[in-house]
Motif scaffolding. Structure first.
Motif, PDB file in Angstrom:
ATOM      1  N   GLY A  62     -64.259  49.461  42.297  1.00  0.00           N
ATOM      2  CA  GLY A  62     -64.822  49.601  43.621  1.00  0.00           C
ATOM      3  C   GLY A  62     -66.322  49.472  43.605  1.00  0.00           C
ATOM      4  N   THR A  64     -70.287  49.588  45.135  1.00  0.00           N
ATOM      5  CA  THR A  64     -71.092  50.527  45.905  1.00  0.00           C
ATOM      6  C   THR A  64     -71.135  50.037  47.353  1.00  0.00           C
ATOM      7  OG1 THR A  64     -73.126  49.308  45.496  1.00  0.00           O
ATOM      8  CG2 THR A  64     -72.518  50.996  43.878  1.00  0.00           C
ATOM      9  N   GLN A 100     -56.932  56.657  55.087  1.00  0.00           N
ATOM     10  CA  GLN A 100     -57.521  57.663  54.205  1.00  0.00           C
ATOM     11  C   GLN A 100     -56.464  58.654  53.713  1.00  0.00           C
ATOM     12  OE1 GLN A 100     -60.977  57.183  53.875  1.00  0.00           O
ATOM     13  NE2 GLN A 100     -60.701  58.376  52.051  1.00  0.00           N
ATOM     14  N   TRP A 143     -63.636  49.573  48.602  1.00  0.00           N
ATOM     15  CA  TRP A 143     -64.873  49.788  49.354  1.00  0.00           C
ATOM     16  C   TRP A 143     -64.560  50.246  50.778  1.00  0.00           C
ATOM     17  CZ3 TRP A 143     -66.678  46.481  53.447  1.00  0.00           C
ATOM     18  CH2 TRP A 143     -67.883  46.898  53.996  1.00  0.00           C
ATOM     19  N   SER A 146     -63.577  53.723  50.920  1.00  0.00           N
ATOM     20  CA  SER A 146     -64.654  54.664  50.602  1.00  0.00           C
ATOM     21  C   SER A 146     -65.539  54.955  51.810  1.00  0.00           C
ATOM     22  CB  SER A 146     -65.515  54.107  49.461  1.00  0.00           C
ATOM     23  OG  SER A 146     -66.336  53.055  49.926  1.00  0.00           O
ATOM     24  N   LYS A 148     -66.751  56.489  55.021  1.00  0.00           N
ATOM     25  CA  LYS A 148     -66.453  57.760  55.680  1.00  0.00           C
ATOM     26  C   LYS A 148     -67.198  57.816  56.986  1.00  0.00           C
ATOM     27  CE  LYS A 148     -65.447  60.139  51.497  1.00  0.00           C
ATOM     28  NZ  LYS A 148     -65.980  60.750  50.352  1.00  0.00           N
TER      29      LYS A 148
END
Length: 155
Positions: A62, A64, A100, A143, A146, A148
């Motif tokens: 994954g 950044t 999620q 990604w 991830s 949020k």
């Protein structure tokens, strides 16, 4: 039979078998050196393979936030999707919220990207992205998951 004769016969046999305990011949040393060289090469190849595998897994683990957005731009995902705003398709953050916490969500998103999907986000289907590699699809999926909810800034 005399004990001296037996001891002499045993002494002759042990001498005929080899150089004796603790002594190595040049041939033994050369064989051992070859064995160690082969072992060292094998260890080097194994280590190189493990490093290559870990690098591949790190890339697939994954990206950044910056790398993920750049990868989405390179793979033309931003033509239909944005991070926070609906365009043709749903925003990436909405996808992250929907999936999620589900253990199979990354695999589902990879499949949806590679094979396309229909009816999950409205009337417009997502076409299959056949030119997207499995590794890039997994990196994008991780990604997206991830992302949020950005906390609202209070004045």
């Amino acid at each position: 039979m005399d004990n001296n004769v037996i001891m002499r016969e045993n002494a002759d046999r042990s001498f005929a078998i080899g150089p004796g305990p603790g002594r190595r011949t040049e041939q033994d040393r050369a064989g051992r050196d070859r064995t160690m060289a082969v072992r060292d090469k094998a260890m080097g190849v194994m280590l190189a393979g493990m490093l290559a595998l870990s690098a591949t897994q790190a890339r697939a683990a994954g990206p950044t936030a910056t790398e993920g957005l750049a990868l989405a731009g390179q793979r033309q995902c931003l033509g239909c999707h944005q991070v926070d705003v609906r365009r043709v398709g749903p925003p990436f953050r909405a996808i992250a919220e929907r999936f999620q916490g589900r253990p199979e969500s990354a695999d589902h998103l990879v499949s949806a990207m590679r094979k396309g999907s229909r009816g999950q986000w409205g009337a417009i289907p997502m076409p299959a992205q056949t030119r997207l590699s499995d590794i890039d699809a997994r990196r994008l999926a991780l990604w997206i998951l991830s992302l949020k909810e950005v906390p609202a800034v209070r004045p």
